[in-house]
Write an enzyme that holds these catalytic residues in place. Structure first.
Site, PDB file in Angstrom:
ATOM      1  N   TRP A  55       0.871  -1.174   0.000  1.00 18.54           N
ATOM      2  CA  TRP A  55       0.000   0.000   0.000  1.00 18.54           C
ATOM      3  C   TRP A  55       0.912   1.229   0.000  1.00 18.54           C
ATOM      4  O   TRP A  55       1.849   1.291   0.802  1.00 18.54           O
ATOM      5  CB  TRP A  55      -0.905  -0.025   1.250  1.00 18.54           C
ATOM      6  N   ASP A  78      -1.934  -6.326   8.725  1.00 20.95           N
ATOM      7  CA  ASP A  78      -2.776  -5.178   8.380  1.00 20.95           C
ATOM      8  C   ASP A  78      -4.098  -5.733   7.846  1.00 20.95           C
ATOM      9  O   ASP A  78      -4.131  -6.334   6.773  1.00 20.95           O
ATOM     10  CB  ASP A  78      -2.042  -4.344   7.307  1.00 20.95           C
ATOM     11  N   ALA A 116      -7.720  -4.709   6.706  1.00 20.42           N
ATOM     12  CA  ALA A 116      -8.534  -3.532   6.353  1.00 20.42           C
ATOM     13  C   ALA A 116      -9.746  -3.871   5.505  1.00 20.42           C
ATOM     14  O   ALA A 116     -10.539  -2.982   5.199  1.00 20.42           O
ATOM     15  CB  ALA A 116      -7.675  -2.510   5.620  1.00 20.42           C
ATOM     16  N   LYS A 147     -13.748   0.169   5.499  1.00 19.19           N
ATOM     17  CA  LYS A 147     -14.384  -0.470   4.362  1.00 19.19           C
ATOM     18  C   LYS A 147     -15.480  -1.435   4.807  1.00 19.19           C
ATOM     19  O   LYS A 147     -16.569  -1.435   4.234  1.00 19.19           O
ATOM     20  CB  LYS A 147     -13.344  -1.238   3.522  1.00 19.19           C
TER      21      LYS A 147
END
Ligand code: LMR
Length: 386
Positions: free
Chosen positions: A124, A205, A207, A240
């Protein structure tokens, strides 16, 4: 003094967002920022979120501080959703979005003596900046072959040898941003062994829980890793999964030995205090309400299923197209919002300038931003440049 400041380059993603906004063409297509859009191109507030907000509005009695650790019920419920029973042993703190959680974790790594964080590349685009802001070295390690669209585990594990004990490795739990390529269960187990053998600390991570194969399926690999390693950090974003991007809802979880937990928590509290003092309330309260009420939770799961179904249908439709050198068929197997196409910057610029189609300079497309009606024009434009 301030007049000596040098100009900084704009963030690559925010730059694309601005260019898209300023483009006057009415048929422009935005595949840049990672935001889900429904068939009509809208990003609506989820039904369960609206209902939870109504409950909060009616019932909230005070706006006093939530406390240093944040909303402990939110932390418990999100921990349970992501990691199940093992989350009870994790230290946790609410954070300002997933980005804030990553930053807290990097600051904690630095406090513990880490020197660097490995970033399986491409990562990212904000990961390196967060790592460097915490005064750690951001070290790219090879991980993915874009032309063949496949994970290269040997290269990744060979890259681990460039780190020292106690360094961190950021691993995306699911729906990889920007690749859409996730590790298999077997690969997560291999990663756990390789990390343990070198004394490296996984920094997971998470998300996009629920955007890939399902709420539980999307965390099965990360759970397998977390069961096998003695220490880990996990940054969670709910932007999200609950469609609450602007509310900045995140949390950091830390797995460590029981005797080390109080010190870890005290370090996190001190880092947060010196940064933003106390976390915001609203978005975390919404998630808490949704997850703690059976009817709201069921409504949220149902709408998340619809979102995932829509993304999968878009992937299947794209994969059915043939575009010269691009292995379009692999897009159907990838997960979540993103895929990265084997296009160079000149091809990406031509798509933008000639066809009004926006993606990041590294050719990441937000599959979840593509309306069915726009697919033929998008594919024609790809054929024209690739
Ligand atoms: C993205 O990658 O598009 C999102 O995570 C938004 C962001 O802040 O980069």
């Amino acid at each position: 003094m301030l007049e000596t400041l040098a100009q900084k380059a704009p963030d690559p993603l925010l730059k694309i967002i601005k260019m898209f906004r300023e483009d006057p063409r009415s048929d422009k297509i935005d595949l840049g920022v990672g935001v889900y859009r429904d068939a009509a191109g809208a990003t609506p507030v989820m039904r369960a979120v609206k209902d939870a907000e109504a409950l909060l509005l009616a019932g909230q009695k005070t706006k006093t501080y939530v406390g240093q650790q944040g909303d402990v019920d939110f932390l418990r419920l999100v921990g349970q959703l992501a990691f199940g029973e093992m989350s009870r042993d994790f230290v946790s703190i609410q954070a300002v979005g997933g980005t804030g959680a990553l930053r807290l974790g990097c600051d904690l790594l630095r406090e513990s003596g880490a020197k660097r964080v490995l970033l399986p590349a491409p990562c990212w685009p904000n990961h390196p900046s967060i790592v460097r802001a915490a005064r750690l070295e951001a070290m790219d390690v090879a991980f993915f072959n874009i032309a063949e669209q496949r994970i290269d585990m040997d290269a990744l594990i060979a890259g681990f040898d460039r780190a020292e004990r106690g360094d961190g490795v950021i691993l995306q739990a699911c729906c990889h941003n920007p690749l859409g390529a996730d590790f298999s269960l077997e690969q997560w187990r291999t990663l756990a062994e390789a990390l343990n053998a070198r004394g490296l600390i996984p920094f997971v991570d998470l998300a996009y829980q629920g955007f890939g194969d399902g709420v539980d399926e999307d965390v099965a690999g990360a759970r397998a890793l977390l069961e096998r390693v003695p220490e880990a950090l996990i940054a969670v974003s709910e932007a999200k999964s609950f469609g609450i991007y602007r509310e900045r809802v995140g949390a950091l979880y830390v797995k460590t030995a029981e005797k080390a937990r109080a010190a870890a928590m005290s370090n996190l509290a001190a880092i947060a205090r010196a940064n933003y003092s106390m976390p915001p309330d609203h978005g975390a309260a919404v998630v808490r309400e949704v997850l703690s009420d059976d009817a709201l939770r069921a409504s949220w799961r149902e709408e998340l299923d619809e979102i995932r179904g829509h993304i999968k249908r878009t992937r299947v439709a794209l994969a059915a197209e043939r575009v010269n050198s691009i292995p379009m068929h692999l897009i159907a197997d990838q997960k979540g919002m993103f895929s990265t196409l084997p296009l160079n910057e000149a091809q990406v610029a031509a798509l933008r300038e000639t066809h009004g189609i926006y993606m990041t300079d590294a050719a990441r497309i937000n599959v979840a931003g593509l309306r069915a009606a726009d697919i033929p024009r998008f594919v024609d434009a790809l054929r024209a440049v690739a």
